[in-house]
Design an enzyme around this catalytic site. Structure first.
Site, mmCIF file in Angstrom:
data_model
loop_
_atom_site.group_PDB
_atom_site.id
_atom_site.type_symbol
_atom_site.label_atom_id
_atom_site.label_comp_id
_atom_site.label_asym_id
_atom_site.label_seq_id
_atom_site.Cartn_x
_atom_site.Cartn_y
_atom_site.Cartn_z
ATOM 1 N N TYR A 42 58.062 73.596 0.929
ATOM 2 C CA TYR A 42 58.355 71.527 0.698
ATOM 3 C C TYR A 42 56.987 70.964 0.402
ATOM 4 C CZ TYR A 42 58.507 67.035 3.048
ATOM 5 O OH TYR A 42 58.646 66.303 3.412
ATOM 6 N N SER A 88 66.008 44.338 29.110
ATOM 7 C CA SER A 88 65.957 46.243 30.133
ATOM 8 C C SER A 88 66.800 45.998 31.269
ATOM 9 C CB SER A 88 64.819 45.168 30.537
ATOM 10 O OG SER A 88 64.554 44.709 31.456
ATOM 11 N N LYS A 125 66.024 58.445 30.908
ATOM 12 C CA LYS A 125 65.369 57.671 30.294
ATOM 13 C C LYS A 125 64.107 57.839 30.503
ATOM 14 C CE LYS A 125 63.830 52.598 31.791
ATOM 15 N NZ LYS A 125 63.094 52.685 31.955
ATOM 16 N N ARG A 146 60.303 46.288 21.167
ATOM 17 C CA ARG A 146 61.358 45.326 22.251
ATOM 18 C C ARG A 146 60.447 43.651 22.518
ATOM 19 N NH1 ARG A 146 63.461 44.025 26.994
ATOM 20 N NH2 ARG A 146 61.858 43.861 28.488
ATOM 21 N N LYS A 326 65.804 55.762 38.448
ATOM 22 C CA LYS A 326 64.630 56.312 38.823
ATOM 23 C C LYS A 326 64.436 57.658 39.454
ATOM 24 C CE LYS A 326 62.808 53.833 35.836
ATOM 25 N NZ LYS A 326 62.099 52.670 36.669
ATOM 26 N N CYS A 438 43.227 30.776 50.021
ATOM 27 C CA CYS A 438 41.532 30.430 49.643
ATOM 28 C C CYS A 438 41.921 28.833 49.094
ATOM 29 C CB CYS A 438 40.809 31.050 48.599
ATOM 30 S SG CYS A 438 39.318 29.608 48.083
ATOM 31 N N CYS A 443 37.329 27.163 43.926
ATOM 32 C CA CYS A 443 36.706 28.353 43.484
ATOM 33 C C CYS A 443 36.348 28.925 42.379
ATOM 34 C CB CYS A 443 38.122 29.114 45.202
ATOM 35 S SG CYS A 443 37.806 30.909 44.749
HETATM 36 S S1 IVH Z 1 69.384 51.912 26.965
HETATM 37 C C1 IVH Z 1 71.434 47.303 27.579
HETATM 38 N N1 IVH Z 1 68.757 54.239 27.105
HETATM 39 O O1 IVH Z 1 64.170 51.729 29.051
HETATM 40 C C2 IVH Z 1 70.577 48.955 27.677
HETATM 41 N N2 IVH Z 1 67.049 52.986 27.744
HETATM 42 O O2 IVH Z 1 64.629 49.300 30.678
HETATM 43 C C3 IVH Z 1 69.432 49.130 27.058
HETATM 44 N N3 IVH Z 1 64.910 53.494 27.751
HETATM 45 O O3 IVH Z 1 63.709 48.543 27.079
HETATM 46 C C4 IVH Z 1 68.680 50.277 27.010
HETATM 47 N N4 IVH Z 1 65.371 55.903 27.512
HETATM 48 O O4 IVH Z 1 62.659 50.847 26.771
HETATM 49 C C5 IVH Z 1 68.316 52.989 27.414
HETATM 50 N N5 IVH Z 1 68.332 56.631 27.094
HETATM 51 C C6 IVH Z 1 68.268 54.943 27.065
HETATM 52 C C7 IVH Z 1 66.632 54.353 27.222
HETATM 53 C C8 IVH Z 1 66.543 53.602 27.395
HETATM 54 C C9 IVH Z 1 64.387 54.694 27.452
HETATM 55 C C10 IVH Z 1 64.097 52.204 27.922
HETATM 56 C C11 IVH Z 1 63.986 51.182 27.012
HETATM 57 C C12 IVH Z 1 64.437 49.614 27.319
HETATM 58 C C13 IVH Z 1 64.286 50.369 28.748
HETATM 59 C C14 IVH Z 1 64.982 49.574 29.979
#
Ligand code: IVH
Length: 715
Positions: A42, A88, A125, A146, A326, A438, A443
């Site tokens: 490479y 989000s 996630k 983001r 979660k 307060c 303050c």
């Molecule tokens: S989908 C509308 N897929 O989670 C769908 N997000 O709480 C939006 N994230 O800002 C995102 N893994 O940074 C999606 N497999 C995944 C993810 C993911 C991590 C994060 C992402 C987003 C946040 C939302």
């Protein structure tokens, strides 16, 4: 000596071949994890290419495999708006919350006459930094974090160094525009190696892979980013323009498609036919969690059928078609050494646990919030107690409970103060509120926090002017209120340790730049008035002409305004959401003499944003072409994004509905409209083509030809 002329066809062909070959090897190594050449082979190819490119600068191509590290560090970050908002996700913290989500999805769809069973795409996630990467005609051209979802920071230079990110998409037929969203992450193994190196070199050690990844992307110097083993894992799309592109109708299609284009997608993503399957997958990954290559904090479940995304729509913050399941918080035991009482910018007193430092999922925790007095009492905490602390994702660590069986005989219970720890004023507690406050507007600690907040991201976002800097200025007596920031001279700024001419200039420009940029809404938010958050500030910023008008209102004026407001059609109400308590808070804030003085100082500093369109829609309801109308979009809008279309509709006075109902005035259809069109026809809702809608928005009505040019420039 570099040759500026164009090289021979043979050389051009060799360079193209080397680039292609190196990109292939890169893909095999970083994406497929299946290299077919040795590192030595490479390197030899790489050196040959780099040599030719050096010799013939004519051949420069930013997409060449040699160009991952650009030459110069960037000067600073610029920000860029996302074509489509990056939402989000809402969280489901337990089985019930997941079931609730599924029920909401099903009920919502059933309400629209869609009751086939819903399947899901579930992937891990990932715990990293969300970034959007943008490709034009197959070439990587930009990357944007983001940020707040609407606007992020341009991080093209550092993302280019991410080895598994294609600089060119793979394949023949490529989209004119492709935006891919994903997470920038660092594997546990790479993280361990990086931290060891950092430590040996006496550099900063990162708390966890996520911080390391986020910190590396937000590096101005691509050379540093290049040394950090970052990876980009793609999980979704932003804007897409692809004539004769594949018909992606499900999230599963999208993920397979992204893989074909050369992206790495998160491992363990899969299609789940039922909600139970999603939950099983979530539990499986929970068990595997510690053994996975990347840190994850749950599973993201998305409705698989993309057509349903449109039907389900979004709330103010989250899509209704996806949710994050979660994992339960991580817990640890430690000792409660002390409790500190912090004074916030609105005077609220927050008890903070001072803990024997303990490692929780890779982060050292030495402080945790105790929320308020009731919580402290309910937990019956004693100094010296062994306590359980937990951290869930990004959430601030908290003390769950005391281990009473381990309490020593001499442990003393935590006593809440009766006077402000900063100024000694007796604390007050308003009816129905958990926080002691307060009440002294002068303050010192409240004022300090107010200035810090004002300069922070949630306030005017004065770049570089962080907590420490503001505290220095306050301690030196240069700044007491937010307005004082604008009277700092360069000489005053320079008077601090490690402040050269350059940084002085930067601070000065940041402060005055933020001032120029500030809208009325932003300024209202930055004041940090109790109960007045960003949303409310935005609304007030639209409704009032300037701070004087807002400050001039007494409770009686508010009442009159609210009455006028509630007499209007629901879509035109502007003060919806402002309750009695908010009004009282605003009146009290602006009635204070300190505030009055500060407003005068803002004027003097020329920080005085005004809003010439204040309450326009309120006073002249018929004034905009679609005033009071409810509209909804369906199908692919050819040359504008949904957000742009929404902005256009709103600028014309319309509100955008989330589903088809009798109350809808217009359904605006793009290409390939789905079931909404049928439903609208059934209900007798008027249907408009996109061009007709544009003409209407521009005030030309139906008879005129569609407007030329891009109307969206006005937004
Ligand atoms: S989908 C509308 N897929 O989670 C769908 N997000 O709480 C939006 N994230 O800002 C995102 N893994 O940074 C999606 N497999 C995944 C993810 C993911 C991590 C994060 C992402 C987003 C946040 C939302």
């Amino acid at each position: 000596m570099p040759d500026q002329s164009s090289p021979s066809p043979e050389i051009m062909a060799r360079v193209a071949e080397l680039r292609e070959e190196l990109a292939q090897h890169n893909h095999r190594y970083y994406v497929l994890d299946d290299p077919v050449v040795s590192d030595g082979e490479y390197d030899a190819l790489y050196r040959e290419l780099a040599g030719l490119e050096d010799e013939y600068p004519f051949l420069y191509d930013p997409a060449s495999p040699t160009q991952r590290v650009g030459e110069k560090p960037a000067k600073g970050f610029t920000s860029q708006r996302h074509r489509m908002r990056m939402y989000s996700l809402d969280n489901a913290l337990n089985r019930e919350e997941w079931d609730d989500f599924v029920r909401r999805v099903n009920d919502n769809l059933a309400g629209q006459g869609l009751d086939e069973p819903v399947s899901f795409w579930a992937d891990p996630k990932l715990d990293g930094l969300a970034v959007e990467v943008i490709y034009e005609n197959g070439a990587f051209i930009a990357a944007v974090t983001r940020g707040d979802g609407e606007t992020g920071e341009v991080v093209t230079h550092s993302m280019r160094t991410v080895r598994n990110l294609p600089l060119k998409l793979r394949g023949e037929n490529l989209p004119a525009l492709l935006e891919v969203r994903g997470e920038v992450v660092m594997s546990r193994a790479d993280f361990a190696v990086l931290n060891q190196r950092q430590e040996e070199q006496g550099d900063k050690v990162f708390a966890n892979p996520r911080n390391a990844a986020a910190g590396s992307v937000r590096q101005l110097d691509p050379k540093i980013a290049d040394e950090r083993p970052l990876r980009f894992l793609a999980y979704g799309l932003g804007a897409l323009e692809w004539e004769a592109g594949p018909a992606w109708t499900t999230q599963a299609n999208v993920m397979a498609g992204l893989k074909e284009l050369g992206f790495t997608v998160p491992p363990h993503g899969r299609e789940c036919a039922t909600a139970d399957n999603v939950h099983d997958h979530f539990e499986d990954l929970g068990r595997l969690r510690e053994d996975l290559e990347y840190e994850i904090d749950g599973v993201v479940a998305k409705v698989n059928d993309l057509a349903l995304w449109d039907e389900l729509g979004v709330t103010a913050r989250f899509p209704r078609y996806a949710i994050a399941l979660k994992f339960t918080a991580l817990q640890a035991r430690t000792i409660l050494n002390d409790v500190e009482f912090q004074v916030g910018r609105t005077g609220a007193i927050t008890p903070v646990a001072i803990l024997e430092p303990v490692s929780l999922a890779g982060v050292t925790v030495s402080r945790a919030t105790l929320h308020n007095e009731d919580e402290v009492r309910a937990k019956d905490l004693h100094l010296g107690d062994t306590v359980i602390v937990q951290r869930a994702g990004d959430v601030i660590p908290e003390v769950v409970e005391a281990v009473v069986s381990e309490r020593g005989a001499d442990a003393v219970t935590v006593v809440f103060p009766t006077a402000c720890p900063s100024c000694g004023t007796p604390l007050q507690r308003r009816e129905g509120e958990a926080a002691w406050r307060c009440p002294n507007p002068q303050c010192p600690e409240q004022m300090r926090q107010a200035v810090i907040f004002f300069a922070s991201k949630a306030g005017l976002d004065i770049r570089g002017v962080g907590k420490r800097r503001v505290e220095q200025w306050i301690d030196e007596g240069l700044v007491a209120t937010p307005a004082d920031l604008f009277f700092l001279s360069k000489e005053q700024i320079r008077g601090f340790e490690r402040m050269g001419d350059k940084s002085t200039e930067n601070f000065f420009n940041a402060i005055h730049g933020a001032k120029e940029k500030a809208s009325l809404a932003r300024l209202i938010a930055a004041l940090g008035i109790d109960l007045i958050g960003e949303q409310t500030a935005r609304m007030l910023g639209r409704e009032f002409a300037d701070l004087d008008e807002l400050a001039g209102l007494g409770m009686e004026d508010w009442r009159v305004r609210k009455e006028e407001d509630s007499a209007r059609a629901k879509e035109q109400r502007r003060l919806e959401g402002i309750g009695q308590e908010m009004m009282e808070s605003l009146v009290a804030y602006f009635a204070s003499p300190e505030t009055r003085v500060m407003l005068e100082r803002f004027k003097e500093a020329e920080l005085w944003p005004t809003n010439p369109d204040a309450g326009k829609q309120r006073d002249e309801p018929g004034d905009t072409p679609l005033a009071g109308k409810r509209v909804l979009f369906t199908g692919k809008l050819v040359d504008m994004s949904r957000d742009q279309a929404k902005a256009l509709a709103e600028a014309a006075g319309a509100t955008v509905a989330s589903s088809v109902s009798k109350k809808l005035d217009f359904l605006i259809v793009g290409e390939k409209p789905g079931s909404k069109l049928d439903k609208a026809r059934d209900l007798g809702v008027q249907v408009l083509q996109l061009e007709e809608f544009r003409a209407l928005c521009s005030g030309q009505g139906n008879e005129e030809p569609p407007a030329q040019g891009n109307l969206l420039d006005m937004t």
